[in-house]
Write an enzyme that holds these catalytic residues in place. Structure first.
Site, short mmCIF file in Angstrom:
data_model
loop_
_atom_site.label_atom_id
_atom_site.label_comp_id
_atom_site.label_asym_id
_atom_site.label_seq_id
_atom_site.Cartn_x
_atom_site.Cartn_y
_atom_site.Cartn_z
N LYS A 180 46.86 39.74 36.47
CA LYS A 180 46.64 38.72 37.51
C LYS A 180 46.11 37.47 36.80
O LYS A 180 44.93 37.36 36.51
CB LYS A 180 45.63 39.22 38.53
N GLU A 254 34.08 39.36 29.96
CA GLU A 254 33.84 38.21 29.06
C GLU A 254 33.50 37.03 29.96
O GLU A 254 34.38 36.48 30.62
CB GLU A 254 35.10 37.89 28.25
N CYS A 288 34.51 28.48 27.12
CA CYS A 288 33.33 29.32 27.30
C CYS A 288 32.36 29.12 26.15
O CYS A 288 31.18 29.38 26.27
CB CYS A 288 33.74 30.78 27.41
N GLU A 389 25.88 26.84 33.28
CA GLU A 389 27.17 26.48 32.70
C GLU A 389 27.83 25.41 33.57
O GLU A 389 28.04 25.63 34.76
CB GLU A 389 28.07 27.71 32.62
#
Ligand code: NAD
Length: 501
Positions: A180, A254, A288, A389
């Site tokens: 997906k 992750e 990231c 973040e």
């Protein structure tokens, strides 16, 4: 070179066939540099489509796991070779769909090629062990087994590299896959899987369901997916972990990062500025591993800040396909708003806005989602802009007085993906290597730039202890089976019978 310019239409890829969503619904993928431009129209999947994809993956599993490892490796190598031939086309369509500048899009494709070549070699190297038995005339050994049907759910920021990190090793180990991809980058996913098909991957080994979180959730919740490999935000990761926990399903997460570069006063300052600029604003900060904190010794703070702010203001924004563009758009309007909200938060918290801080709307930029590269000064480690973040072109300079203070600041977030230090003092470098709490540490390089032959992943809330890539990658995608063969012709009881007869 043929570059794709017209919008394509695609259903899901299930069992080797293209299938519209059971509901008939679709969604559009658009160019973030020119939002009016539709890149493609894709099936908007729901649980019914995921059911069909899992069933196809289950049907393909028996034949695929029985395919010899070296043959599986040859197919992956053929896919990597095809990607190499089409690197430019793939990179251009990635820039069009996701926005990263062309040089970086080429790097994204190259990472997938590297992963394919690296993992293909496992076809002749997926060793097990022979292990001494405590009993006579008894043989003991281990071998790898596939996990079964696995679900891969990925983000948009590395739209070919990240799927390759999961799907290449997954199929190498004999698993079949329900994939997906992110709703912002379905075309990249489609082209990647088409290449696998063209390389000879049998129908049903990799199945693609396009769509949003509804489809992702259905993949995670499906009783037929034996393990989930997810890359994305920490919030989504928590939800997925809870579902997988309750189902006793293996899950590899992750997640986010709040990466920092430490700049000591003994560093090569020019090198550090160059690294900070690339680490903070490469991929418009949407990595990231982006360098979203710059932890700088007060002795060099003024020089570092002046140089960084000057270079930041000189960065050229634009469509990533155009020569000379340094920073492309951010992925969508929601992200653009979120990034700007963090600018407001930084100002409210008392940080000093030194560059950027606004949506870029001059000329053609108004057609897309562009944000001016942003630098904050006078940031303290506990401020929200130094803790959360942002996932955009924003970085925060945090002044420090010593190495101890720098390391403490670097370690002061919930995340632990990538940290770096610029120093010419070996003692500082080695203390940082040992004391920085992250899965990846760089010395005299920014926080971005991982290579596929080393493990990739983070500590703390960046994940749940798994690593992708690297020499141990098959451990994530396979299970060990222990085998005992007793050729003594009699019952021998381990731990009970002695070796006296
Ligand atoms: P996201 O979590 O919003 O979405 C990631 C994927 O999960 C998408 O395919 C999405 O459709 C799907 N999804 C969303 N909700 C879901 C749910 N409830 N159940 C199942 N699937 C669901 O993340 P994003 O915005 O696409 O990506 C950005 C994030 O990814 C950042 O936090 C970034 O740090 C992280 N990231 C991490 C790494 C790493 O290796 N650690 C690499 C790249 C990106």
């Amino acid at each position: 070179m043929i570059s794709e310019q017209s919008a394509i239409h695609s259903g899901n890829l299930i069992g080797g066939a293209r299938r519209e969503a059971a509901s008939g619904r679709t969604f559009e993928s658009r160019n973030p540099a020119r939002h009016g431009e539709v890149v493609g129209v894709f099936a908007q999947s729901s649980a019914a489509d995921v059911d069909a994809a899992v069933a196809a993956a289950q049907r393909a599993l028996g034949g695929w796991r029985a395919t010899p490892w070296p043959r599986r490796g040859e197919i992956i190598l053929a896919a990597a070779t095809l990607m190499e031939k089409r690197k430019e086309d793939l990179a251009r369509l990635m820039t069009r769909e996701m926005g990263k500048v062309l040089t970086e899009a080429r790097g994204d494709v190259q990472e997938a090629i590297d992963m394919g070549k690296f993992i293909a070699g496992e076809g002749r190297r997926a060793f097990g062990e022979t292990v001494p038995s405590e009993l006579r005339n008894k043989w003991a050994m281990t071998m790898r087994q596939p996990l079964g049907v696995i679900g891969c759910v990925t983000p948009w920021n590395f739209p070919i590299a990240i799927p390759s990190w999961k799907i290449f090793p997954a199929v190498m180990a004999g698993n079949t896959v329900v994939f997906k991809p992110a709703e912002d980058t379905p075309l990249c996913a489609l082209r990647f899987v088409e290449i696998l098909e063209e390389a000879g991957l049998p129908a049903g080994v990799v199945n693609v369901v396009f769509g949003n979180e509804e489809a992702g959730e259905a993949v995670v919740r499906h009783a037929g997916t034996m393990a989930i490999f997810f890359t994305g935000s920490a919030d989504t990761g928590r939800l997925i972990a809870a579902t997988c926990g309750s189902m006793l399903k293996k899950v590899s997460l992750e997640l986010g990062g709040k990466n920092g570069i430490v700049v000591m006063d003994d560093a090569d300052l020019e090198l550090a500025v160059e690294g900070a600029l690339w680490g903070a604003f490469g991929t418009a900060g949407q990595r990231c591993t982006a360098s979203s904190r710059l932890i700088v010794s007060r002795k060099v703070l003024a020089d570092f800040t002046d140089a960084l702010v000057g270079r930041t203001r000189a960065l050229r924004l634009g469509d990533g396909v155009d020569e000379g563009v340094d920073v492309g758009p951010v992925i969508n309007e929601t992200q653009l708003r979120r990034i700007h909200r963090y600018t407001e938060i930084g100002v409210e918290e008392g940080a000093r806005l030194l560059a950027g801080g606004t949506v870029a709307q001059n000329g053609e930029l108004a057609q897309g989602f562009f944000y001016n590269p942003t630098v904050f000064g006078d940031v303290t480690p506990s401020m929200r802009i130094a803790q959360e973040e942002i996932f955009g072109p924003t970085t925060a300079i945090i002044p420090v007085d010593s190495l101890d203070e720098a390391l403490a600041a670097a370690n002061s977030t919930q995340f632990g993906l990538s940290l770096s230090i610029y120093t010419n003092d070996l003692r500082h470098a080695f203390r940082a290597i040992h004391e920085l709490e992250a899965g990846i540490v760089y010395v005299n390089a920014p926080t971005i730039g991982a290579e596929i032959q080393l493990p990739f992943g983070g500590t703390k809330n960046t994940g749940n202890g798994h690593r992708e890539a690297g020499g141990h990658v098959l451990d994530e995608f396979s299970e060990w089976k222990s085998i005992y063969i007793d050729y003594s012709g009699r019952l021998q009881r381990a731990q009970i019978d002695t070796d006296e007869q």
